[in-house]
Structures are given as structure tokens and as C-alpha cells.
Design a protein around this motif. Structure first.
Motif, PDB file in Angstrom:
ATOM      1  N   UNK A 434       0.840  -1.192   0.000  1.00 42.82           N
ATOM      2  CA  UNK A 434       0.000   0.000   0.000  1.00 42.82           C
ATOM      3  C   UNK A 434       0.877   1.245   0.000  1.00 42.82           C
ATOM      4  N   UNK A 435       0.484   2.255  -0.774  1.00 43.14           N
ATOM      5  CA  UNK A 435       1.204   3.514  -0.755  1.00 43.14           C
ATOM      6  C   UNK A 435       0.744   4.348   0.439  1.00 43.14           C
ATOM      7  N   UNK A 436       1.642   5.190   0.917  1.00 43.71           N
ATOM      8  CA  UNK A 436       1.356   6.006   2.096  1.00 43.71           C
ATOM      9  C   UNK A 436       1.471   7.476   1.719  1.00 43.71           C
ATOM     10  N   UNK A 437       0.874   8.322   2.559  1.00 46.86           N
ATOM     11  CA  UNK A 437       1.024   9.748   2.345  1.00 46.86           C
ATOM     12  C   UNK A 437       2.363  10.194   2.919  1.00 46.86           C
ATOM     13  N   UNK A 438       2.813  11.359   2.468  1.00 48.72           N
ATOM     14  CA  UNK A 438       4.069  11.924   2.987  1.00 48.72           C
ATOM     15  C   UNK A 438       3.961  12.161   4.483  1.00 48.72           C
ATOM     16  N   UNK A 439       2.784  12.589   4.938  1.00 52.04           N
ATOM     17  CA  UNK A 439       2.580  12.853   6.362  1.00 52.04           C
ATOM     18  C   UNK A 439       2.772  11.578   7.182  1.00 52.04           C
ATOM     19  N   UNK A 440       2.191  10.460   6.700  1.00 45.82           N
ATOM     20  CA  UNK A 440       2.330   9.188   7.429  1.00 45.82           C
ATOM     21  C   UNK A 440       3.794   8.745   7.468  1.00 45.82           C
ATOM     22  N   UNK A 441       4.501   8.895   6.350  1.00 47.47           N
ATOM     23  CA  UNK A 441       5.906   8.506   6.316  1.00 47.47           C
ATOM     24  C   UNK A 441       6.747   9.349   7.293  1.00 47.47           C
ATOM     25  N   UNK A 442       6.444  10.651   7.362  1.00 51.06           N
ATOM     26  CA  UNK A 442       7.201  11.529   8.266  1.00 51.06           C
ATOM     27  C   UNK A 442       6.967  11.152   9.724  1.00 51.06           C
ATOM     28  N   UNK A 443       5.734  10.801  10.060  1.00 56.50           N
ATOM     29  CA  UNK A 443       5.458  10.380  11.438  1.00 56.50           C
ATOM     30  C   UNK A 443       6.240   9.111  11.770  1.00 56.50           C
ATOM     31  N   UNK A 444       6.331   8.209  10.822  1.00 56.04           N
ATOM     32  CA  UNK A 444       7.118   6.989  11.037  1.00 56.04           C
ATOM     33  C   UNK A 444       8.604   7.325  11.181  1.00 56.04           C
ATOM     34  N   UNK A 445       9.096   8.278  10.370  1.00 57.86           N
ATOM     35  CA  UNK A 445      10.513   8.665  10.451  1.00 57.86           C
ATOM     36  C   UNK A 445      10.822   9.246  11.826  1.00 57.86           C
ATOM     37  N   UNK A 477       5.598   5.399  -2.232  1.00 61.88           N
ATOM     38  CA  UNK A 477       5.673   3.982  -1.872  1.00 61.88           C
ATOM     39  C   UNK A 477       6.003   3.814  -0.389  1.00 61.88           C
ATOM     40  N   UNK A 478       5.431   2.794   0.212  1.00 64.49           N
ATOM     41  CA  UNK A 478       5.615   2.552   1.650  1.00 64.49           C
ATOM     42  C   UNK A 478       7.093   2.397   1.989  1.00 64.49           C
ATOM     43  N   UNK A 479       7.514   3.089   3.091  1.00 63.32           N
ATOM     44  CA  UNK A 479       8.868   3.009   3.653  1.00 63.32           C
ATOM     45  C   UNK A 479       9.924   3.613   2.747  1.00 63.32           C
ATOM     46  N   UNK A 480       9.521   4.378   1.693  1.00 60.73           N
ATOM     47  CA  UNK A 480      10.508   4.996   0.812  1.00 60.73           C
ATOM     48  C   UNK A 480      11.322   6.042   1.576  1.00 60.73           C
ATOM     49  N   UNK A 481      10.657   6.966   2.262  1.00 60.56           N
ATOM     50  CA  UNK A 481      11.371   8.012   2.995  1.00 60.56           C
ATOM     51  C   UNK A 481      12.185   7.423   4.150  1.00 60.56           C
ATOM     52  N   UNK A 482      11.621   6.415   4.815  1.00 57.81           N
ATOM     53  CA  UNK A 482      12.335   5.788   5.946  1.00 57.81           C
ATOM     54  C   UNK A 482      13.636   5.139   5.465  1.00 57.81           C
ATOM     55  N   UNK A 483      13.576   4.510   4.245  1.00 57.02           N
ATOM     56  CA  UNK A 483      14.779   3.879   3.701  1.00 57.02           C
ATOM     57  C   UNK A 483      15.845   4.914   3.399  1.00 57.02           C
ATOM     58  N   UNK A 484      15.440   6.069   2.847  1.00 53.85           N
ATOM     59  CA  UNK A 484      16.407   7.126   2.545  1.00 53.85           C
ATOM     60  C   UNK A 484      17.044   7.672   3.819  1.00 53.85           C
ATOM     61  N   UNK A 485      16.225   7.947   4.860  1.00 53.80           N
ATOM     62  CA  UNK A 485      16.750   8.475   6.116  1.00 53.80           C
ATOM     63  C   UNK A 485      17.633   7.434   6.798  1.00 53.80           C
ATOM     64  N   UNK A 486      17.186   6.187   6.783  1.00 54.46           N
ATOM     65  CA  UNK A 486      17.975   5.119   7.421  1.00 54.46           C
ATOM     66  C   UNK A 486      19.334   4.979   6.744  1.00 54.46           C
ATOM     67  N   UNK A 487      19.363   5.097   5.397  1.00 54.58           N
ATOM     68  CA  UNK A 487      20.623   4.996   4.662  1.00 54.58           C
ATOM     69  C   UNK A 487      21.582   6.117   5.073  1.00 54.58           C
ATOM     70  N   UNK A 488      21.029   7.325   5.283  1.00 59.11           N
ATOM     71  CA  UNK A 488      21.863   8.460   5.695  1.00 59.11           C
ATOM     72  C   UNK A 488      22.402   8.260   7.109  1.00 59.11           C
TER      73      UNK A 488
END
Length: 589
Positions: A434-445, A477-488
Motif C-alpha cells: 500500500x502507498x502512504x502519504x508523505x505525512x504518514x511517512x514523516x510520522x514513522x521517520x 511507496x511505503x517506507x521509501x522516505x524511511x529507507x532514505x533516512x535510514x541509509x543516511x
């Protein structure tokens, strides 16, 4: 065993479907072929009959209107002649000079005669239907026309003699108005108009054949017969009219016919003389051409209908019957040799299609079985996935147990980390498709950053998000932003020095389309040249003896979801300093 059962089931269902398709297809093709053809022929016939009827009506209307215009012109001339005869006879001094006695030897009246002759000639030129105008002196029994003066002892034509005799008897009394009458002599019919006052008369003579001829001229291209009825009941017409038309007109056979029918007669009032009739010959002139055209068109329609029926019969024998047999063989295709191996379909296309179709059937059977097997595999995978769901629930339950024990013991740090970790893991275990909103991804980050802060300490790194407010509802896409932040964090944070991590998100217009632009940067050591080369060449990334798949997975997911419309770019701010990852994907909400 299971494969043979699936193949047998597919054959039975296919046989039922083929039977239904055959019945509906043959009927539909036949109906769709015959009904449009019959409808087209019937429509053509109706249009033809209607069109010819309208043409005939139009032709008759043209004849009627044209003749009416001509008669109206004559009536207008007669009205004007009536006025001129009365005016001249009452007020003309020259006419008053006609003596009560004169003969051809008296020369003192030559100027008077010449003036009257010239005036009659002018009147004759003004009215084209008039044969001549005349002035008659009843006492002197003399007639002065546009062609000369006729005395009592002058040679006379039968018309002149009859007219002078008539006027000698009737011109003694003054007229109330101009009189019009019919005269017949010398095998010709004449219309005579005259007005008398003080024993003098003035009038004109019209040859009836002149009106008939002019009437035929104005209705050119149509064969018509003009005629009149005199006071004795005689029918007056041209001498060259055929006997069959004379008989039909004489017997009044046309009187009971409806308008626009064959042999129609139109009647027009000609001054006070009587009725001027116009008989339209049904098979003459352009009407005959219309009739011939009607016959030709009807014949063509009959031929077209015959050809159409022949084509339908031929189509049925040459196409439908082989097609019916071909479909029937399809219903029996469990034995593949039945598919047109005897070559009796009479159609080259079906002969060629039969061999191809047998090969296609074998492929369809194999594909059908493969689809059934795939469905079974998917069901098996779904069952395994359901079983795997037990593991995350067990893990989360353990976290809840640890949180409870820590709460009982008053361990605040353990309580905090288990709460953050629980939120973080629940987001991870949600449906990854499932795709997520940017807001949901930021809260997870934020949960991820809290955990890393507990691990490395508050001073180890800083994290900031810079974005436009209108991007919060964008889909990623789900966990896209989290993957980028985690990589950094994984590759940039060290215990040697503090680094800065920045996440920038915005909407941009690029090549007439709208995109979501994401950029993650840090002030760490950046990408090594080997890593950049591996990313550019899409080869495995090996770092510190480990294979890293985070960025590769992002690239793969973007290709699967957006195709060539999305991409990822990796670079450094400077040589061996500051890693930068840029992602661009189509904007969706």
C-alpha cells in the motif's frame, strides 16, 4: 491426477461456451445481413416513390403557376384595353370627326384616317396578343384598322364582313362597358372586344390560336393542350391536336380526376370571355421522362433485390455453411483430428485457420492448466503469509510484555524505547504494497529518529525536514522516505563528530508534468567512488564487506510502480564529503 481433472473440467466448460457462441453467432450474422439489406431496399423504394410523386407534383405546380402568370398578364391587358377603348371613344376628337357618310374617293378625310391608322398601330405594338385594333363608324359603315380603311364597297374577309355586320346592328346604342365575344369564321376562332358610343365603336381582335400558342410556349418542355368552350358549348382548340386527346377533352373524361393525376386539366378565367383550360398530356414532354425514370428506377430496385437475395444465398452456401461446420468441429475438438483435416470447408482461410487453431488449442490448454496451477500457488502463498502474520504479533506482544515489566519496575528509558519501538514496528508490519502519504511517512521517520537518538545520543546528529505544506497529502511507496533516512543515518553517523541530515520535499513542474521531488543529504563522508560506480551501473553495492540493497530496492520499486517516469540519483557535495540522494516521481494524491 489434479492436472487431468483440471483439463477435463476446462474441456466441458469450453464445449458449453462454444455451443452458445455458435447459436448466437450464426443467427446474429444472418439477421444483421438480411435486415439491413431489406431495410435499405425498402427505404430506397419509399424514397423513390415519394421523390417521383413530389417531382410530378412539382412539375404540375410549375405548369399551373406558369399558365396562371400568363393568363394574369392577358387579363391585365384586357382590363387596360377596356379603359383605353372607353377613354378614346369618349374623348378623342379624331374619332368624332368620322362623318356619317364617306367613301374611298373622298380625299378630305385622308389625314383623319392616317391618324387613326397610326394610333391603332401603336396600340397593337403595346399589346402583343392583339391581331389588330379598329374604329367603326356605324352611319358611314366604315372600319378603320391598323392595316387600312374598309368601306362598304371594299373587298372584305369573312371576319371583317361578319364583324361589320354585327357592329352595324349593335353600335347604334351606347354601351355600358366594353363587350367581349367569340367569333368563328375562316376555320379560325377569334375573341373580339368593342365599345360603342354615339354610333361609333372602337375595339380589337385577338386570334385564339395566338393565346394557345403562347400558352404552349410559356410551358416549354411540357406537352399541354389549351382549349376553350364557347357559348354554344363547342370546344375550341388548335387544329393539330391528336384525335385521342380531342375525344378525351370532348367527353370531359378529365373532370372526375384528382389533382396531379394523369391528364389533369387546369382552368383559368379569361376576362369576361370565359374559361381558358389547359390539358396536361400525361405521357408528353418532361412528364414522360419522369415516368420513364420511374420505370427505370423500379427496374433497378428489382434487379438490386434479386442480386441481394442471390448474394445472401451465395454467402450462406460459401461462407455460413463452412463456418457452421467449422464451429461444429470446434465443439468436438477433444479429438484434434476432427478439425478440418478432410479439407472440405471450401474456404482457404478456414483451411489455414484449422491447422493454426489446433496448435493454438494445445497452447491454450497448457496455459489454462498453468493458470490453475498459479492460482493454487497464490492460495498456498496466501496461506503461508497468513501464518507469517503470527510472528509480528508475537514480537509486538513481547514488546508489550517488556513495556509492562519496565513500567512495574519504574524503568523510564526502557518504557520510552519500547513505546517508540512498538509504534515503529507496527508501521513496518503494515501492508507493504500500500502507498502512504508523505505525512504518514514523516510520522514513522520521527519514531525511527527517536530510536537512533537513544542509540547514538542527542549530539551525534541533527535531523530536519524542509517541505511545502501542500505535499503532505502526496502518495509515496511505503517506507521509501524511511529507507532514505535510514541509509543516511547508517552510513553517515559516527561517534567521531556530529553530522547534519536534511530532508527536502517539494512539488515541481517538469516537462509539462507535475512531480514530487525528494532530496536527502548529510554532512558525513559521502559515497565512495566504488559505490557511485555500482549505483550508476546498477551492480551490487558492497560496503565494509556487506551487500547493501536499500538504494537498489528503491530504484527497483520505482521502476515497477512508475516505469520510466521516476528515478533516483546519488552524488556527493564534494569529493568524499556530503552524500546526496535525489528522487523524482509523478505526483499523486
Amino acid at each position: 491426477m489434479g492436472k487431468r481433472w483440471l483439463e477435463s473440467l476446462w474441456r466441458r466448460e469450453r464445449g458449453k461456451l462454444r455451443s452458445k457462441v455458435e447459436t448466437k453467432s450464426l443467427k446474429a450474422v444472418t439477421v444483421r445481413l438480411i435486415i439491413p439489406m431489406c431495410t435499405a431496399v425498402a427505404g430506397l423504394l419509399v424514397c423513390l416513390v415519394w421523390g417521383l410523386s413530389e417531382n410530378r407534383k412539382l412539375a404540375h405546380q410549375y405548369i399551373s403557376d406558369t399558365a396562371q402568370l400568363y393568363v394574369d398578364q392577358i387579363n391585365s391587358d384586357i382590363t387596360q384595353i377596356n379603359s383605353e377603348l372607353v377613354y378614346l371613344l369618349q374623348d378623342d376628337a379624331t374619332i368624332a370627326m368620322i362623318p356619317s357618310r364617306m367613301d374611298s374617293k373622298e380625299t378630305q378625310y385622308y389625314s383623319m384616317q392616317r391618324e387613326l391608322i397610326d394610333r391603332n398601330r401603336v396600340l397593337k405594338i403595346r399589346y402583343s396578343e392583339i391581331q389588330n385594333f379598329f374604329v367603326y363608324g356605324q352611319e358611314a359603315d366604315v372600319m378603320i384598322s391598323d392595316s387600312g380603311t374598309i368601306f362598304t364597297d371594299s373587298p372584305k374577309s369573312q371576319l371583317t364582313q361578319m364583324l361589320m355586320s354585327y357592329l352595324k346592328e349593335n353600335a347604334a346604342q351606347d354601351s355600358q362597358s366594353t363587350s367581349w365575344m367569340m367569333m368563328h369564321t375562316d376555320n379560325k376562332d377569334y375573341i373580339v372586344g368593342w365599345y360603342a358610343k354615339e354610333k361609333k365603336a372602337m375595339g380589337c381582335i385577338i386570334v385564339l390560336d395566338t393565346i394557345f400558342r403562347r400558352m404552349q410556349e410559356v410551358t416549354d418542355n411540357y406537352e399541354v393542350i389549351p382549349f376553350m368552350n364557347d357559348s354554344q358549348g363547342r370546344i375550341l382548340m388548335q387544329s393539330n391536336v391528336e384525335e385521342k386527346y380531342r375525344n378525351e377533352i370532348a367527353t370531359s373524361a378529365w373532370k372526375n380526376r384528382s389533382p396531379f393525376s394523369e391528364g389533369t386539366v387546369y382552368s383559368y378565367q379569361l376576362g369576361s370571355v370565359g374559361k381558358l383550360n389547359l390539358y396536361v398530356v400525361p405521357e408528353g414532354g418532361i412528364l414522360e421522362s419522369i415516368l420513364n425514370m420511374q420505370i427505370i428506377f423500379i427496374t433497378l430496385i428489382a434487379i438490386l433485390l434479386c442480386v441481394g437475395l442471390f448474394e445472401v444465398l451465395t454467402y450462406y452456401q460459401r461462407v455460413m455453411e463452412p463456418m457452421r461446420k467449422f464451429v461444429q468441429e470446434l465443439n468436438e475438438m477433444e479429438v484434434e483430428q476432427n478439425l478440418n483435416e478432410d479439407g472440405n470447408n471450401n474456404l482457404l482461410e478456414l483451411e489455414s485457420a484449422s491447422g493454426k487453431f489446433r496448435e493454438l488449442l494445445r497452447k491454450i490448454q497448457a496455459l489454462k492448466i498453468s493458470i490453475y496451477e498459479k492460482e493454487l500457488d497464490e492460495q498456498r502463498a496466501e496461506l503461508e503469509y497468513t501464518q507469517e502474520q503470527i510472528k509480528p504479533h508475537f514480537f509486538l506482544n513481547c514488546l508489550s510484555l517488556i513495556h509492562g515489566i519496565a513500567d512495574t519496575k519504574g524503568e523510564k528509558e526502557i518504557i520510552e524505547i519500547t513505546e517508540v519501538l512498538s509504534v515503529y514496528m507496527r508501521y513496518i508490519f503494515q501492508d507493504s504494497k500500500k502507498q502512504r502519504t508523505v505525512q504518514e511517512e514523516l510520522e514513522h521517520i520521527n519514531s525511527y529518529i527517536k530510536i537512533q537518538k537513544m542509540r547514538y545520543g542527542e549530539e551525534a546528529f541533527s535531523f530536519e525536514v524542509i517541505m511545502d505544506e501542500n505535499v503532505r497529502t502526496g502518495q509515496v511507496p511505503s517506507l521509501l522516505l524511511q529507507t532514505l533516512v535510514e541509509n543516511a543515518v547508517v552510513h553517515g553517523v559516527t561517534l567521531d563528530r556530529s553530522i547534519e541530515i536534511s530532508l527536502y520535499i517539494t512539488r515541481e513542474h517538469y516537462e509539462e508534468n507535475e512531480y514530487l521531488y525528494i532530496c536527502i543529504s548529510d554532512t558525513g563522508n559521502g559515497f565512495s567512488q566504488e559505490t557511485l560506480d555500482a549505483i550508476e551501473n546498477e551492480t551490487p553495492i558492497i560496503y565494509n564487506g556487506r551487500k547493501h540493497v536499500g538504494l537498489s530496492n528503491i530504484r527497483r520499486r520505482l521502476e515497477l510502480i512508475y516505469g520510466k517516469n521516476a528515478g533516483i540519483t546519488c552524488s556527493n557535495m564534494d569529493e568524499n564529503y556530503g552524500a546526496v540522494v535525489e528522487v523524482r516521481m509523478p505526483w499523486t494524491e
